[in-house]
Design a protein around this motif. Structure first.
Motif, PDB file in Angstrom:
ATOM      1  N   ARG A   9       0.848  -1.199   0.000  1.00 27.73           N
ATOM      2  CA  ARG A   9       0.000   0.000   0.000  1.00 27.73           C
ATOM      3  C   ARG A   9       0.878   1.242   0.000  1.00 27.73           C
ATOM      4  NH1 ARG A   9      -3.985  -1.102   4.973  1.00 27.73           N
ATOM      5  NH2 ARG A   9      -1.983  -1.648   5.896  1.00 27.73           N
ATOM      6  N   HIS A  10       0.404   2.281  -0.641  1.00 31.01           N
ATOM      7  CA  HIS A  10       1.217   3.489  -0.715  1.00 31.01           C
ATOM      8  C   HIS A  10       0.345   4.671  -1.112  1.00 31.01           C
ATOM      9  CE1 HIS A  10       1.202   3.867  -5.148  1.00 31.01           C
ATOM     10  NE2 HIS A  10       1.042   2.551  -5.110  1.00 31.01           N
ATOM     11  N   ILE A  70      -1.862   9.535  -6.095  1.00 29.87           N
ATOM     12  CA  ILE A  70      -1.966   8.121  -6.440  1.00 29.87           C
ATOM     13  C   ILE A  70      -1.912   7.327  -5.139  1.00 29.87           C
ATOM     14  CG2 ILE A  70      -0.950   6.236  -7.776  1.00 29.87           C
ATOM     15  CD1 ILE A  70       0.485   8.574  -9.373  1.00 29.87           C
ATOM     16  N   ALA A  71      -2.933   6.547  -4.885  1.00 27.54           N
ATOM     17  CA  ALA A  71      -3.002   5.815  -3.618  1.00 27.54           C
ATOM     18  C   ALA A  71      -3.465   4.389  -3.848  1.00 27.54           C
ATOM     19  CB  ALA A  71      -3.949   6.522  -2.652  1.00 27.54           C
ATOM     20  N   ARG A  72      -2.907   3.482  -3.082  1.00 26.10           N
ATOM     21  CA  ARG A  72      -3.371   2.097  -3.054  1.00 26.10           C
ATOM     22  C   ARG A  72      -3.806   1.817  -1.615  1.00 26.10           C
ATOM     23  NH1 ARG A  72      -1.398  -3.598  -3.148  1.00 26.10           N
ATOM     24  NH2 ARG A  72      -2.520  -4.618  -4.857  1.00 26.10           N
ATOM     25  N   VAL A  73      -5.109   1.753  -1.415  1.00 26.91           N
ATOM     26  CA  VAL A  73      -5.661   1.626  -0.073  1.00 26.91           C
ATOM     27  C   VAL A  73      -6.590   0.417  -0.024  1.00 26.91           C
ATOM     28  CG1 VAL A  73      -5.509   4.115   0.313  1.00 26.91           C
ATOM     29  CG2 VAL A  73      -7.624   3.140  -0.600  1.00 26.91           C
ATOM     30  N   GLY A  74      -7.023   0.073   1.172  1.00 30.34           N
ATOM     31  CA  GLY A  74      -7.976  -1.019   1.331  1.00 30.34           C
ATOM     32  C   GLY A  74      -9.308  -0.670   0.708  1.00 30.34           C
ATOM     33  N   ALA A  75     -10.058  -1.707   0.326  1.00 30.80           N
ATOM     34  CA  ALA A  75     -11.348  -1.475  -0.333  1.00 30.80           C
ATOM     35  C   ALA A  75     -12.277  -0.656   0.540  1.00 30.80           C
ATOM     36  CB  ALA A  75     -11.994  -2.824  -0.682  1.00 30.80           C
ATOM     37  N   PRO A 119     -15.578  -9.501  -5.509  1.00 31.09           N
ATOM     38  CA  PRO A 119     -15.458 -10.568  -4.523  1.00 31.09           C
ATOM     39  C   PRO A 119     -14.308 -10.331  -3.564  1.00 31.09           C
ATOM     40  CG  PRO A 119     -14.541 -11.287  -6.626  1.00 31.09           C
ATOM     41  CD  PRO A 119     -15.153  -9.932  -6.859  1.00 31.09           C
ATOM     42  N   ILE A 120     -14.542 -10.649  -2.288  1.00 29.76           N
ATOM     43  CA  ILE A 120     -13.491 -10.551  -1.269  1.00 29.76           C
ATOM     44  C   ILE A 120     -13.644 -11.741  -0.327  1.00 29.76           C
ATOM     45  CG2 ILE A 120     -13.405  -8.021  -1.340  1.00 29.76           C
ATOM     46  CD1 ILE A 120     -14.964  -7.996   1.289  1.00 29.76           C
ATOM     47  N   ASP A 121     -12.581 -12.035   0.402  1.00 34.27           N
ATOM     48  CA  ASP A 121     -12.670 -13.020   1.470  1.00 34.27           C
ATOM     49  C   ASP A 121     -13.664 -12.485   2.500  1.00 34.27           C
ATOM     50  OD1 ASP A 121     -12.096 -14.420   3.978  1.00 34.27           O
ATOM     51  OD2 ASP A 121     -10.345 -15.229   2.957  1.00 34.27           O
ATOM     52  N   VAL A 122     -14.521 -13.345   3.008  1.00 35.81           N
ATOM     53  CA  VAL A 122     -15.561 -12.889   3.927  1.00 35.81           C
ATOM     54  C   VAL A 122     -14.958 -12.234   5.167  1.00 35.81           C
ATOM     55  CG1 VAL A 122     -15.772 -15.064   5.218  1.00 35.81           C
ATOM     56  CG2 VAL A 122     -17.763 -13.568   4.956  1.00 35.81           C
ATOM     57  N   ARG A 123     -13.719 -12.605   5.510  1.00 35.87           N
ATOM     58  CA  ARG A 123     -13.077 -11.993   6.678  1.00 35.87           C
ATOM     59  C   ARG A 123     -12.723 -10.528   6.438  1.00 35.87           C
ATOM     60  NH1 ARG A 123      -9.017 -16.838   8.827  1.00 35.87           N
ATOM     61  NH2 ARG A 123     -10.506 -18.552   8.518  1.00 35.87           N
ATOM     62  N   GLN A 124     -12.667 -10.134   5.164  1.00 32.87           N
ATOM     63  CA  GLN A 124     -12.362  -8.736   4.858  1.00 32.87           C
ATOM     64  C   GLN A 124     -13.553  -7.815   5.082  1.00 32.87           C
ATOM     65  OE1 GLN A 124     -10.349  -9.907   0.858  1.00 32.87           O
ATOM     66  NE2 GLN A 124      -9.609  -7.866   1.318  1.00 32.87           N
ATOM     67  N   LEU A 125     -14.738  -8.378   5.309  1.00 31.58           N
ATOM     68  CA  LEU A 125     -15.902  -7.529   5.548  1.00 31.58           C
ATOM     69  C   LEU A 125     -15.676  -6.613   6.738  1.00 31.58           C
ATOM     70  CD1 LEU A 125     -18.928  -9.920   4.947  1.00 31.58           C
ATOM     71  CD2 LEU A 125     -18.265  -7.935   3.594  1.00 31.58           C
ATOM     72  N   ARG A 126     -14.906  -7.080   7.714  1.00 31.39           N
ATOM     73  CA  ARG A 126     -14.632  -6.251   8.884  1.00 31.39           C
ATOM     74  C   ARG A 126     -13.879  -4.982   8.490  1.00 31.39           C
ATOM     75  NH1 ARG A 126     -11.902  -9.225  13.845  1.00 31.39           N
ATOM     76  NH2 ARG A 126     -13.888 -10.322  13.632  1.00 31.39           N
ATOM     77  N   GLU A 127     -12.967  -5.107   7.501  1.00 32.53           N
ATOM     78  CA  GLU A 127     -12.231  -3.923   7.055  1.00 32.53           C
ATOM     79  C   GLU A 127     -13.156  -2.934   6.354  1.00 32.53           C
ATOM     80  OE1 GLU A 127      -9.052  -5.159   4.570  1.00 32.53           O
ATOM     81  OE2 GLU A 127      -8.306  -6.688   5.971  1.00 32.53           O
TER      82      GLU A 127
END
Length: 473
Positions: free
Chosen positions: A183-184, A199-204, A318-326
């Motif tokens: 990430r940056h 320009i940013a790479r961040v979490g969904a 699609p994401i891993d279901v555990r990423q829903l918390r993020e």
């Protein structure tokens, strides 16, 4: 000798015949191109087979494809590249994709060979699934083979990504952890007009919240600056407000309606007093200041119960279901009741109430225009009456039986392009064009129909019967 001229065609007949012929040629040309690309893949696979054994101990072998595919002589790849007039890396990729399709994705390859889908989409699936082991990849193959002939490329690729996660969740989590360190946020150099790119790479999740905040600030600024700035300009200006948190807080407070629609008393011009009031406000009152929005998350009951599986977020993918918390971790989540799709929701008004919109959206699963990606969001579509609403017509014209979600440009194409639609069953939309082309859009994607099939289907639904065909053209 007198030569007789042929009788002139009635006005429009020649043009109509010519237009229909062009459409037939376009379909034939599509199939010919696809089959030509299939032949390219076949030749690459054949070359790999011929060059599948080393000439001596110093002849290195490589494995371009994934687990379970045969090796190829490394020094044989450039020769095929020369014959194809391409770079060796391009030809190596073609060989890798071909080997993966034949050995790892055989069901998908069967569809590709018939010209029933875009070969480049299948090749992309091969790339997406290459890291999977040979015994894991069938999960992807089965799902993609069912979807690739009828769905838009973006829908197929989203499905493939989801199945790759499902097939190997542990590797996906490890890759997520590696990607976390990539990430940056960076700035480009200023151009000659004094502007720079952020320009940013961040979490969904963070990306969604940043976008929502920029949109909210742009909405506020439009009241004073909208006459002289486009929406994109206002969003750019709003981005700058994120760097001034106190000013941003004051702006948001002054334009937040928590009670009667008036500016709250604590939203005064005195910034210090405003901040002091905010720090002493009850948590429940502070929660009222948050931006509100709707996020549609598709997840199975098993994934929720076990914490293992794939979730799909509209507008994200699609994401891993555990990423829903993020994604949802900073939000107050309100879960709406599950819709009973067996109910016959109908209203007499032209406008679609939210309950009808939700029903149509869940039942259809996305934009119902032929071959369109299912990437639209519920708030990004119009809910169109398949059979146009008639003010003097019968009651109950608005409901899932006569409604389909369409992006605005597709809605306009239907309205002004002579296209007609019918809802011929739950989530099933029959389309017909001015030149007698017919398509069925349903949960399997888009299928081409004959004119007779389309007519039979339309007549059957008038009699309250849903008509299904065992195979389509």
């Amino acid at each position: 000798m007198t030569l007789l001229r042929p009788a002139p065609e009635p006005p429009g007949v020649t043009d109509a015949a010519s237009a229909a012929q062009v459409l037939v040629l376009a379909t034939d040309g599509l199939r010919a191109r696809r089959l030509a690309e299939v032949e390219e893949l076949r030749l690459a696979i054949r070359w790999a087979t011929i060059q599948g054994h080393p000439r001596d101990d110093r002849d290195p072998m490589v494995s371009p494809g994934g687990d379970g595919t045969p090796e190829v002589r490394e020094h044989a790849i450039p020769e095929l590249a020369m014959a194809r007039e391409t770079h060796p890396a391009t030809t190596r990729a073609l060989i890798a994709d071909g080997l993966d399709l034949v050995h790892r994705l055989p069901r998908t390859w069967e569809v590709v060979e018939t010209g029933g889908c875009e070969p480049w989409v299948a090749r992309k699936v091969a790339v997406l699934s290459r890291a999977l082991l040979d015994d894991q990849v069938p999960t992807v193959d089965r799902a993609v083979a069912r979807a690739i002939a009828g769905h838009a490329p973006s829908t197929v690729l989203e499905l493939a990504r989801a199945k790759v996660i499902e097939a190997d969740p542990e590797t996906h989590r490890a890759e997520r952890e590696r990607e976390r360190h990539r990430r940056h946020v960076s700035l480009s150099r200023a151009d000659e007009f004094g502007y720079r790119h952020v320009i940013a790479r961040v979490g969904a999740g963070d990306g969604a919240w940043i976008d929502a905040m920029v949109e909210r600030v742009a909405e506020i600024l439009s009241a004073t600056m909208g006459h002289d700035h486009s929406h994109d300009e206002l969003r750019s200006i709003a981005m700058g407000w994120l760097a001034r948190p106190l000013d941003l807080l004051k702006l948001l407070l002054e334009h937040t309606d928590t009670t009667t629609g008036e500016i709250p008393a604590w939203g005064s011009d005195d910034l210090a007093e405003t901040v002091a009031r905010i720090t002493t406000m009850p948590a429940r009152r502070l929660a009222q200041l948050r931006n509100r929005g709707r996020l549609f998350v598709h997840v199975t009951d098993e994934a929720l119960r076990t914490g293992v599986g794939v979730a799909r977020i509209e507008g994200v993918g699609p994401i891993d279901v555990r990423q829903l918390r993020e994604v949802l971790g900073h939000a107050d989540v309100t879960v709406t009741p599950v819709l009973d799709l067996a109910r016959r929701r109908r209203v007499d008004a032209y406008e679609h109430p939210d309950t009808v919109k939700d029903h149509v959206w869940v039942q259809t699963g996305g934009d119902c225009f032929p071959w369109t990606p299912r990437s639209a969001t519920r708030d990004g579509v119009d809910f169109d009456h398949a059979v146009p609403y008639d003010d003097t017509g019968p009651p109950g014209q608005t409901g899932p039986h006569n409604s389909g979600p369409l992006r605005r440009r597709h809605h306009r194409a239907k309205t002004h392009g002579g296209l007609t639609t019918r809802v011929v069953g739950p989530g099933r939309h029959l389309w017909r064009t001015p030149h007698r082309q017919a398509f069925l859009v349903d949960h399997t994607g888009t299928s081409r129909l004959t004119d007779d099939q389309a007519e039979s289907m339309a007549q059957a639904i008038d009699d309250g019967v849903e008509l299904y065909f065992s195979c389509f053209q």
